[in-house]
Design a protein around this motif. Structure first.
Motif, mmCIF file in Angstrom:
data_model
loop_
_atom_site.group_PDB
_atom_site.id
_atom_site.type_symbol
_atom_site.label_atom_id
_atom_site.label_comp_id
_atom_site.label_asym_id
_atom_site.label_seq_id
_atom_site.Cartn_x
_atom_site.Cartn_y
_atom_site.Cartn_z
ATOM 1 N N ALA A 37 -9.357 27.102 -7.368
ATOM 2 C CA ALA A 37 -10.588 27.005 -8.911
ATOM 3 C C ALA A 37 -8.865 26.102 -8.935
ATOM 4 O O ALA A 37 -9.050 24.783 -9.360
ATOM 5 N N VAL A 38 -7.331 26.502 -9.271
ATOM 6 C CA VAL A 38 -6.595 25.978 -9.780
ATOM 7 C C VAL A 38 -6.599 24.447 -8.991
ATOM 8 O O VAL A 38 -6.361 23.100 -8.957
ATOM 9 N N LEU A 39 -6.142 25.080 -7.419
ATOM 10 C CA LEU A 39 -6.117 23.584 -6.371
ATOM 11 C C LEU A 39 -6.920 22.647 -7.316
ATOM 12 O O LEU A 39 -6.608 21.085 -7.005
ATOM 13 N N VAL A 40 -8.181 22.745 -7.062
ATOM 14 C CA VAL A 40 -9.581 21.557 -7.432
ATOM 15 C C VAL A 40 -8.734 21.034 -8.866
ATOM 16 O O VAL A 40 -9.111 19.940 -9.335
ATOM 17 N N CYS A 41 -8.491 21.584 -9.583
ATOM 18 C CA CYS A 41 -8.392 20.997 -10.793
ATOM 19 C C CYS A 41 -6.739 20.312 -10.556
ATOM 20 O O CYS A 41 -6.885 19.462 -10.942
ATOM 21 N N VAL A 42 -6.011 21.065 -10.155
ATOM 22 C CA VAL A 42 -4.660 19.988 -9.847
ATOM 23 C C VAL A 42 -4.573 18.475 -8.951
ATOM 24 O O VAL A 42 -4.311 17.263 -9.376
ATOM 25 N N VAL A 43 -6.013 18.693 -8.325
ATOM 26 C CA VAL A 43 -6.309 17.617 -7.567
ATOM 27 C C VAL A 43 -6.772 16.632 -8.365
ATOM 28 O O VAL A 43 -6.409 15.231 -8.753
ATOM 29 N N VAL A 44 -8.206 17.065 -9.042
ATOM 30 C CA VAL A 44 -8.428 16.598 -9.817
ATOM 31 C C VAL A 44 -7.632 15.341 -11.515
ATOM 32 O O VAL A 44 -7.974 14.120 -10.992
ATOM 33 N N PHE A 45 -6.888 16.256 -11.679
ATOM 34 C CA PHE A 45 -6.153 15.536 -12.767
ATOM 35 C C PHE A 45 -5.416 14.900 -12.297
ATOM 36 O O PHE A 45 -4.574 14.327 -12.561
ATOM 37 N N THR A 46 -4.385 15.246 -10.651
ATOM 38 C CA THR A 46 -3.611 13.709 -10.392
ATOM 39 C C THR A 46 -4.317 12.707 -9.964
ATOM 40 O O THR A 46 -3.587 11.957 -10.344
ATOM 41 N N ILE A 47 -5.443 12.927 -9.383
ATOM 42 C CA ILE A 47 -6.417 11.619 -8.918
ATOM 43 C C ILE A 47 -6.358 10.706 -10.499
ATOM 44 O O ILE A 47 -6.621 9.479 -10.932
ATOM 45 N N LEU A 48 -6.687 11.730 -11.828
ATOM 46 C CA LEU A 48 -7.490 11.039 -13.148
ATOM 47 C C LEU A 48 -6.035 11.004 -13.989
ATOM 48 O O LEU A 48 -6.254 9.755 -14.714
ATOM 49 N N LYS A 49 -4.976 11.663 -13.575
ATOM 50 C CA LYS A 49 -3.621 10.679 -14.775
ATOM 51 C C LYS A 49 -2.081 11.061 -14.008
ATOM 52 O O LYS A 49 -1.333 10.968 -15.021
ATOM 53 N N GLY A 50 -2.013 11.342 -13.224
ATOM 54 C CA GLY A 50 -1.101 11.069 -12.330
ATOM 55 C C GLY A 50 -0.505 11.535 -12.554
ATOM 56 O O GLY A 50 -0.393 13.199 -12.483
ATOM 57 N N GLN A 51 1.444 11.390 -12.244
ATOM 58 C CA GLN A 51 2.465 12.363 -12.448
ATOM 59 C C GLN A 51 1.597 14.320 -13.429
ATOM 60 O O GLN A 51 2.222 14.808 -13.653
ATOM 61 N N PRO A 52 1.582 13.362 -14.906
ATOM 62 C CA PRO A 52 1.528 14.559 -15.848
ATOM 63 C C PRO A 52 0.732 14.399 -16.016
ATOM 64 O O PRO A 52 -0.019 16.313 -16.233
ATOM 65 N N GLY A 53 -0.665 14.747 -15.066
ATOM 66 C CA GLY A 53 -1.779 15.513 -14.845
ATOM 67 C C GLY A 53 -1.989 16.161 -13.342
ATOM 68 O O GLY A 53 -2.095 17.669 -14.226
ATOM 69 N N LEU A 54 -0.666 16.012 -13.158
ATOM 70 C CA LEU A 54 -0.508 17.048 -11.955
ATOM 71 C C LEU A 54 0.972 18.557 -12.361
ATOM 72 O O LEU A 54 0.167 19.567 -11.794
ATOM 73 N N LEU A 55 2.097 17.827 -12.977
ATOM 74 C CA LEU A 55 2.432 18.678 -14.001
ATOM 75 C C LEU A 55 2.098 19.366 -14.767
ATOM 76 O O LEU A 55 1.994 20.825 -14.758
ATOM 77 N N VAL A 121 -7.323 22.344 -19.906
ATOM 78 C CA VAL A 121 -8.352 22.427 -19.190
ATOM 79 C C VAL A 121 -8.703 23.461 -17.790
ATOM 80 O O VAL A 121 -9.299 24.207 -17.476
ATOM 81 N N THR A 122 -7.133 23.647 -17.036
ATOM 82 C CA THR A 122 -7.257 24.490 -15.697
ATOM 83 C C THR A 122 -6.547 26.065 -16.212
ATOM 84 O O THR A 122 -6.972 26.570 -16.029
ATOM 85 N N MET A 123 -6.685 26.097 -17.286
ATOM 86 C CA MET A 123 -5.780 26.781 -18.139
ATOM 87 C C MET A 123 -7.295 28.184 -18.595
ATOM 88 O O MET A 123 -7.858 28.726 -17.907
ATOM 89 N N ILE A 124 -8.277 27.527 -19.043
ATOM 90 C CA ILE A 124 -9.586 27.719 -19.241
ATOM 91 C C ILE A 124 -10.160 27.914 -17.805
ATOM 92 O O ILE A 124 -11.236 28.702 -17.725
ATOM 93 N N VAL A 125 -10.216 27.070 -16.512
ATOM 94 C CA VAL A 125 -11.136 27.180 -16.008
ATOM 95 C C VAL A 125 -10.789 28.408 -14.943
ATOM 96 O O VAL A 125 -11.287 29.622 -14.794
ATOM 97 N N ALA A 126 -9.078 28.645 -15.117
ATOM 98 C CA ALA A 126 -8.665 29.427 -14.136
ATOM 99 C C ALA A 126 -8.702 31.128 -14.614
ATOM 100 O O ALA A 126 -9.276 31.966 -13.749
ATOM 101 N N ILE A 127 -8.691 30.844 -15.628
ATOM 102 C CA ILE A 127 -8.686 32.034 -17.059
ATOM 103 C C ILE A 127 -10.138 32.476 -16.955
ATOM 104 O O ILE A 127 -10.545 33.565 -16.268
ATOM 105 N N LEU A 128 -11.668 31.978 -16.967
ATOM 106 C CA LEU A 128 -12.801 32.194 -16.191
ATOM 107 C C LEU A 128 -12.922 32.532 -15.292
ATOM 108 O O LEU A 128 -13.946 33.580 -15.209
ATOM 109 N N VAL A 129 -13.209 31.772 -14.331
ATOM 110 C CA VAL A 129 -13.319 32.270 -12.436
ATOM 111 C C VAL A 129 -12.261 33.370 -12.635
ATOM 112 O O VAL A 129 -13.238 34.114 -11.646
#
Length: 151
Positions: A37-55, A121-129
C-alpha cells in the motif's frame, strides 16, 4: 529475552500465549499488505508531484509503518504482564507515538523537498491499512474467551 524464554513464558502464562499469538498473526498480516500500500502511494505521488512527492510519500510510509510495528512490538513486550499493565503500556505507547509523529511532522513543516499532501495521505493510507489488516488478523486468530452464563 530470547525466543526460547518467550516460549517458556508463554507456556507458563496463558495470557501471554494469547497475546503473542495475536501479535504474530497481526505482524504477518501487516507485513504482507502495508508495504505494498505504501509502495502504491510512493509511485502515485512520484508520478503526480515528482521528487517532492517521492520524498514525502516515502517519509510518510516509513513513519506509519514504524508506528504500526511499534504497536506490535509493545504487544510482544507486554505479553507476559498483568492485563492491567498491558493496557497502561498500550495507552502510554499510543501517547508516545502521537508525540513522536507530531514532532516529526513539525520538523518537516516548511521543508520544500517534501510534499506535505503526499506525506499525509501516505501516512493515512498506511495507518488505515495496518489497522484493518490487524483487526482482520485478530478476528481470525482463535482466542479463548469467557462467555458468562445467561440467567
Amino acid at each position: 529475552m530470547s525466543e526460547t524464554e518467550k516460549t517458556v513464558e508463554a507456556e507458563e502464562n496463558p495470557h501471554a500465549k494469547v497475546v503473542l499469538q495475536a501479535a504474530n498473526a497481526m505482524m504477518k498480516a501487516s507485513l504482507k499488505l502495508v508495504p505494498p500500500a505504501v509502495l502504491v502511494c510512493v509511485v502515485v505521488f512520484t508520478i503526480l508531484k515528482g521528487q517532492p512527492g517521492l520524498l514525502g510519500s516515502a517519509i510518510g510510509g516509513v513513519l506509519a509503518v514504524g508506528s504500526a510495528l511499534a504497536t506490535l512490538g509493545l504487544m510482544r513486550f507486554s505479553a507476559g504482564l498483568d492485563p492491567m499493565f498491558v493496557m497502561v503500556i498500550a495507552l502510554g505507547g499510543y501517547v508516545l507515538k502521537l508525540i513522536l509523529l507530531f514532532g516529526a511532522l513539525t520538523l518537516l513543516r516548511g521543508v520544500d523537498a517534501v510534499h506535505p499532501m503526499a506525506l499525509g495521505v501516505t501516512m493515512i493510507v498506511a495507518i488505515l491499512v495496518a489497522a484493518a489488516v490487524e483487526f482482520a488478523a485478530f478476528r481470525k486468530t482463535k482466542i479463548p474467551t469467557i462467555i458468562p452464563a445467561s440467567r
